[in-house]
Design a protein around this motif. Structure first.
Motif, PDB file in Angstrom:
ATOM      1  N   MET A  14       0.853  -1.178   0.000  1.00 21.07           N
ATOM      2  CA  MET A  14       0.000   0.000   0.000  1.00 21.07           C
ATOM      3  C   MET A  14       0.894   1.234   0.000  1.00 21.07           C
ATOM      4  N   GLU A  15       1.163   1.749  -1.146  1.00 24.57           N
ATOM      5  CA  GLU A  15       2.108   2.850  -1.280  1.00 24.57           C
ATOM      6  C   GLU A  15       1.423   4.202  -1.390  1.00 24.57           C
ATOM      7  N   ASN A  16       0.181   4.304  -0.926  1.00 25.06           N
ATOM      8  CA  ASN A  16      -0.486   5.581  -1.102  1.00 25.06           C
ATOM      9  C   ASN A  16      -1.017   6.125   0.206  1.00 25.06           C
ATOM     10  N   ILE A  17      -1.340   7.387   0.173  1.00 23.42           N
ATOM     11  CA  ILE A  17      -1.919   8.081   1.306  1.00 23.42           C
ATOM     12  C   ILE A  17      -3.326   8.491   0.883  1.00 23.42           C
ATOM     13  N   LYS A  18      -4.286   8.305   1.769  1.00 30.58           N
ATOM     14  CA  LYS A  18      -5.658   8.725   1.468  1.00 30.58           C
ATOM     15  C   LYS A  18      -5.836  10.155   1.981  1.00 30.58           C
ATOM     16  N   TYR A  19      -6.075  11.072   1.056  1.00 26.39           N
ATOM     17  CA  TYR A  19      -6.345  12.464   1.421  1.00 26.39           C
ATOM     18  C   TYR A  19      -7.848  12.631   1.506  1.00 26.39           C
ATOM     19  N   VAL A  20      -8.322  13.088   2.659  1.00 27.52           N
ATOM     20  CA  VAL A  20      -9.750  13.246   2.872  1.00 27.52           C
ATOM     21  C   VAL A  20     -10.055  14.623   3.441  1.00 27.52           C
ATOM     22  N   LYS A  21     -11.282  15.052   3.208  1.00 24.47           N
ATOM     23  CA  LYS A  21     -11.739  16.306   3.805  1.00 24.47           C
ATOM     24  C   LYS A  21     -12.441  15.955   5.114  1.00 24.47           C
ATOM     25  N   GLY A  22     -12.125  16.708   6.146  1.00 26.30           N
ATOM     26  CA  GLY A  22     -12.781  16.444   7.420  1.00 26.30           C
ATOM     27  C   GLY A  22     -11.886  16.774   8.593  1.00 26.30           C
ATOM     28  N   ASP A  23     -12.285  16.241   9.723  1.00 25.84           N
ATOM     29  CA  ASP A  23     -11.639  16.509  11.005  1.00 25.84           C
ATOM     30  C   ASP A  23     -10.760  15.315  11.383  1.00 25.84           C
ATOM     31  N   ALA A  24      -9.473  15.561  11.543  1.00 30.57           N
ATOM     32  CA  ALA A  24      -8.538  14.478  11.879  1.00 30.57           C
ATOM     33  C   ALA A  24      -8.805  13.889  13.263  1.00 30.57           C
ATOM     34  N   THR A  25      -9.597  14.570  14.100  1.00 26.95           N
ATOM     35  CA  THR A  25      -9.933  13.998  15.402  1.00 26.95           C
ATOM     36  C   THR A  25     -11.136  13.052  15.309  1.00 26.95           C
ATOM     37  N   ALA A  26     -11.668  12.888  14.093  1.00 28.85           N
ATOM     38  CA  ALA A  26     -12.790  11.970  13.863  1.00 28.85           C
ATOM     39  C   ALA A  26     -12.408  11.042  12.707  1.00 28.85           C
ATOM     40  N   PRO A  27     -11.569  10.032  12.977  1.00 31.54           N
ATOM     41  CA  PRO A  27     -11.080   9.147  11.917  1.00 31.54           C
ATOM     42  C   PRO A  27     -12.184   8.529  11.075  1.00 31.54           C
ATOM     43  N   GLN A  28     -11.945   8.517   9.764  1.00 33.86           N
ATOM     44  CA  GLN A  28     -12.913   7.974   8.807  1.00 33.86           C
ATOM     45  C   GLN A  28     -12.542   6.550   8.413  1.00 33.86           C
ATOM     46  N   ALA A  29     -12.273   5.725   9.402  1.00 32.77           N
ATOM     47  CA  ALA A  29     -11.952   4.319   9.154  1.00 32.77           C
ATOM     48  C   ALA A  29     -12.477   3.497  10.322  1.00 32.77           C
TER      49      ALA A  29
END
Length: 158
Positions: free
Chosen positions: A1-16
């Motif tokens: 897995m050589e990639n980074i997932k860029y997401v919009k949102g709050d890093a204190t609320a993980p989207q995983a």
């Protein structure tokens, strides 16, 4: 897995789902009160308390540039306090971020993430108050985390 997932949102609320580690950069002076740490402290008291204790008793522990402190804040959620900022201000036009310390901290986070089978979440660490450049940080993330099959999420606040 050589990639980074860029997401919009709050890093204190993980989207995983599953276990997650939120990481951020701390300074080596014991200061906590500006930047992303405010968002962390708004949700949980433990990371700040742990960091302040760690700094207070630094003569008796491993507190130093390149050190990482893992703090459990919920059942499947941890905060990684990473000491990778020397001081608070530019000195001789050199920003306080220390990229080698970032590398060392993230290598420690990689070990913890593997143990926990956790994904890693963060804002664009080191690029705010620490004065770093994302073009320097991103390759460190790829080297220390993504190349070891650890899911990495970088949040841009909306």
């Amino acid at each position: 897995m050589e990639n980074i997932k860029y997401v919009k949102g709050d890093a204190t609320a993980p989207q995983a789902s599953g276990k997650n580690i939120i990481v951020h950069i701390c300074n080596d002076l014991g200061g906590w009160g500006k930047g992303f740490v405010l968002a962390i402290s708004k949700k949980w008291s433990e990371p700040e308390q742990a960091y302040r204790e760690w700094y207070k008793y630094r003569e008796e522990n491993d507190f130093a540039l390149g050190s990482t402190q893992m703090v459990r804040v919920e059942d499947n959620l941890y905060v990684g306090n990473m000491v990778a900022q020397e001081g608070l201000k530019r000195v001789d036009n050199i920003p306080p971020i220390r990229y080698e310390a970032v590398r060392t901290c993230l290598s420690t986070i990689a070990i913890e993430a593997k143990k926990l089978d956790a994904s890693v979440h963060m804002p664009r660490i080191g690029c705010g108050l620490a004065g770093g450049k994302w073009k320097e940080i991103e390759p460190i993330l790829l080297e220390t985390l993504s190349s070891h099959n650890i899911e990495v999420y970088v949040y841009d606040f909306e």
